[in-house]
Design an enzyme around this catalytic site. Structure first.
Site, PDB file in Angstrom:
ATOM      1  N   ASP A 270      38.505  38.974  35.973  1.00  0.00           N
ATOM      2  CA  ASP A 270      37.550  38.971  37.080  1.00  0.00           C
ATOM      3  C   ASP A 270      36.177  39.500  36.690  1.00  0.00           C
ATOM      4  O   ASP A 270      35.177  39.128  37.307  1.00  0.00           O
ATOM      5  CB  ASP A 270      38.081  39.824  38.240  1.00  0.00           C
ATOM      6  CG  ASP A 270      38.994  39.015  39.141  1.00  0.00           C
ATOM      7  OD1 ASP A 270      38.788  39.030  40.350  1.00  0.00           O
ATOM      8  OD2 ASP A 270      39.917  38.358  38.620  1.00  0.00           O
TER       9      ASP A 270
ATOM     10  N   ASP B 210      44.640  39.344  37.536  1.00  0.00           N
ATOM     11  CA  ASP B 210      44.544  39.170  38.986  1.00  0.00           C
ATOM     12  C   ASP B 210      44.855  37.760  39.472  1.00  0.00           C
ATOM     13  O   ASP B 210      45.514  37.581  40.488  1.00  0.00           O
ATOM     14  CB  ASP B 210      43.142  39.538  39.469  1.00  0.00           C
ATOM     15  CG  ASP B 210      42.831  41.013  39.329  1.00  0.00           C
ATOM     16  OD1 ASP B 210      43.528  41.697  38.563  1.00  0.00           O
ATOM     17  OD2 ASP B 210      41.883  41.486  39.970  1.00  0.00           O
ATOM     18  N   LYS B 211      44.338  36.747  38.805  1.00  0.00           N
ATOM     19  CA  LYS B 211      44.562  35.373  39.255  1.00  0.00           C
ATOM     20  C   LYS B 211      45.760  34.746  38.548  1.00  0.00           C
ATOM     21  O   LYS B 211      46.305  33.750  39.012  1.00  0.00           O
ATOM     22  CB  LYS B 211      43.316  34.518  38.999  1.00  0.00           C
ATOM     23  CG  LYS B 211      42.048  35.085  39.606  1.00  0.00           C
ATOM     24  CD  LYS B 211      42.167  35.290  41.097  1.00  0.00           C
ATOM     25  CE  LYS B 211      40.995  36.070  41.654  1.00  0.00           C
ATOM     26  NZ  LYS B 211      40.961  37.481  41.245  1.00  0.00           N
TER      27      LYS B 211
ATOM     28  N   CYS C 169      44.641  46.350  34.386  1.00  0.00           N
ATOM     29  CA  CYS C 169      43.909  47.574  34.748  1.00  0.00           C
ATOM     30  C   CYS C 169      44.848  48.525  35.478  1.00  0.00           C
ATOM     31  O   CYS C 169      45.556  48.128  36.400  1.00  0.00           O
ATOM     32  CB  CYS C 169      42.704  47.232  35.615  1.00  0.00           C
ATOM     33  SG  CYS C 169      41.424  46.316  34.730  1.00  0.00           S
TER      34      CYS C 169
ATOM     35  N   SER D 216      38.052  43.310  45.280  1.00  0.00           N
ATOM     36  CA  SER D 216      38.990  43.659  44.221  1.00  0.00           C
ATOM     37  C   SER D 216      40.069  44.550  44.795  1.00  0.00           C
ATOM     38  O   SER D 216      39.838  45.271  45.775  1.00  0.00           O
ATOM     39  CB  SER D 216      38.257  44.391  43.092  1.00  0.00           C
ATOM     40  OG  SER D 216      39.178  45.005  42.222  1.00  0.00           O
TER      41      SER D 216
END
Length: 552
Positions: A80, A118-119, A189, A463
């Protein structure tokens, strides 16, 4: 035993692939075995994925041990914050389609899908539901939390401290040290961002092996999990257990409840509906989120919701200990990829640290982390992570300031052009209008002197690391001419998180008039982005690409 999709009906149909596959060293004996597609999202530009090559090798070893033939494929991934701009959100759907192409064109009999960010993790879950093959997801583990001056630091601290640096509250030397310390290793993360939140949800649904969620990216355990996934996917194939037998209404509802208990990323409100859509489930995920937010207590305070880290959570007993705390509110009959039910998997779970994983009668909050609010500018709703909002901002009334790009909002903040007690709208960030994220603005606002009095409201993404009063995923979005386009600078905006409303003090007639006058056009670029924007659907229904969304 499940029939091999790789077997052709005629000698002529078998001859060409047989010849070509001999060219990569396979024997006729190999060609009689089931084909397992191992989709690995490795790349060397992304810390969430740079460590995944040996993970894929371990999966392949497990597949071979269990009698299958593995085939490695490499899939799309974007970080991201390394891969910026409008491409990040569509990369999710591009990966889903890549996996479909790999699996269907090459006639895979089963899949192991590997990824971290994330994706990517949502895309793996979506692809599993779409293809409905025997499938296991291996999530790539979390990044160990960094230390600076004896304190935990991670990626959350970067954006917040950029504003503090500009305001002279910290030095450039400290900022440089923070940049060096915040992301010390490979993996997702380390806070309760989208990647880790989605890993929690994938395991809760039952699509990854027990313990995968709380495995560090830098650990031998991750390789053990990967090897076992290779072996176990062959067991699923032999028993004919496919993804849609695991991704069900009940298991998805379980996952949403867990999201509330962990204060999970607000981005899950896009990804879980998308997974439900791909699995052809009929549930209304937004309503399940809304109900769960009032029924499920917040039990975990992993950064940014509290002081704890993923390692703390793992040492306290991990996901199974949390699920055991929620036992009476979950459907324990749901099947998991290890062949056991959710109830069987958590039967021996132990909460080893109630300070990290709270008992039900001593929660951090009596309600879950995510709240759905509605009102005259958000008739379908907007989500906010209540667990990351200071108490003084649970209610708000103030003037609006409207921006249509993230950079214009950031520039106004840096030029001291935003006043205290302002509702800052960052619009045209939804799938049609952007797609984009207001996180960079929201995190800088949180780190500024205005962070205690102002809120961010966006029709785009945030986020999972977002903190402060940040409303995201407002729907219908501005790009679809939703009523939020009626908001103008100076309008009075009011919300109450506990009462679940967000509105502007305008009459219905005035809102309708302003919608008609709104003339900001949606840009339709060439290439994949143009295809994406023409086919993408509503953000609160998963923002899934579909031909049904195209207006001819």
């Amino acid at each position: 035993m499940t029939e091999l999709r790789s077997q052709f009906k005629t000698y002529e149909g078998l001859s060409a692939p047989r010849s070509l596959l001999h060219g990569i060293g396979l024997t006729d004996e190999d060609l009689a075995k089931p084909r397992v597609g191992v989709v690995n999202t490795w790349s060397d530009i992304n810390p969430g994925h740079i460590h995944l090559l040996p993970v894929a090798e371990a999966v392949c070893k497990g597949v071979r041990e269990a009698g299958g033939v593995p085939f490695n494929f490499n899939g799309m991934n974007l970080c991201d914050c390394i891969g910026s701009g409008s491409y990040v959100m569509p990369s999710r759907d591009l990966l889903v389609n890549e996996i479909e192409m790999y699996a269907e064109a090459n006639k895979m009999d089963a899949l192991v899908l590997i990824g971290t960010c994330d994706k990517v993790v949502p895309a793996l879950l979506m692809a599993a539901g779409r293809l409905d093959l025997p499938t296991i997801i291996v999530t790539g583990g979390y990044m160990n939390t960094g230390k600076l001056n004896g304190e935990n630091v991670d990626f959350i601290d970067i954006g917040i401290n950029l504003t503090k640096l500009r305001e002279g509250k910290i030095t450039q030397e400290y900022m440089d040290q923070l940049i060096d310390a915040a992301c010390p290793a490979p993996g997702a993360c380390g806070m309760m961002g989208t990647a880790n939140s989605m890993s929690f949800m994938v395991e809760t649904i039952g699509m990854s092996l027990p313990g995968n969620t709380t495995t560090s990216a830098r650990s031998g355990k991750l390789l053990e999990v990967a090897r076992e996934a290779g072996r176990q996917v062959m067991e699923l194939w032999r028993k004919g257990i496919t993804a849609r037998q695991i991704i069900t209404d009940a298991s998805v509802t379980n996952a949403i409840k867990v999201c509330m208990a962990i204060g999970g990323s607000s981005n899950t409100v896009i990804h879980i509906p998308a997974a439900a859509t791909e699995a052809e489930l009929g549930i209304d995920c937004s309503e399940i989120y809304a109900q769960a937010s009032q029924e499920i207590p917040l039990l975990v305070g992993i950064r940014p919701n509290g002081p704890h880290t993923m390692r703390d959570f793992d040492e306290a007993g991990g996901l199974h200990a949390l699920l055991a705390e929620l036992r009476d509110q979950l459907d324990l009959s749901c099947l998991c990829v290890n062949g056991k039910t959710l109830g069987e998997n958590i039967a021996q779970a132990e909460n080893r640290n109630p300070e990290v994983i709270r008992h039900r009668d001593q929660p951090l909050d009596t309600e879950g982390g995510l709240v759905l609010v509605k009102g005259n500018i958000a008739p379908e709703g907007a989500f906010i992570k209540k667990s990351a909002v200071p108490g003084e901002l649970w209610r708000f009334r103030g003037k609006a300031r409207v921006f249509y790009t993230v950079m214009s909002a950031i520039e106004a903040l840096e030029n001291d052009e935003i006043e205290p007690h302002t509702a800052v709208f960052v619009l045209m960030q939804g799938p049609k209008g952007g797609p984009g994220s207001a996180y960079q603005f929201a995190t800088r606002l949180k780190g500024s002197a205005l962070g205690a009095t102002c809120c961010t409201i966006t029709d785009g993404r945030l986020s999972g690391a977002a903190a402060g009063a940040c409303f995201g995923y407002l729907s219908p979005e501005a790009g679809l001419r939703g009523p939020v386009v009626a908001v103008r600078d100076g309008d009075i905006v009011e919300y109450d998180i506990e009462k679940r409303y967000l509105r502007v003090e305008l009459s219905d007639e005035e809102i309708s008039r302003r919608i008609r006058e709104f003339d900001l056009k949606v840009d339709m670029p060439k290439g994949f982005m143009g295809i994406y924007k023409q086919t993408v659907g509503s953000i609160l229904k998963g923002a899934v690409m579909s031909a049904e969304n195209v207006t001819l």
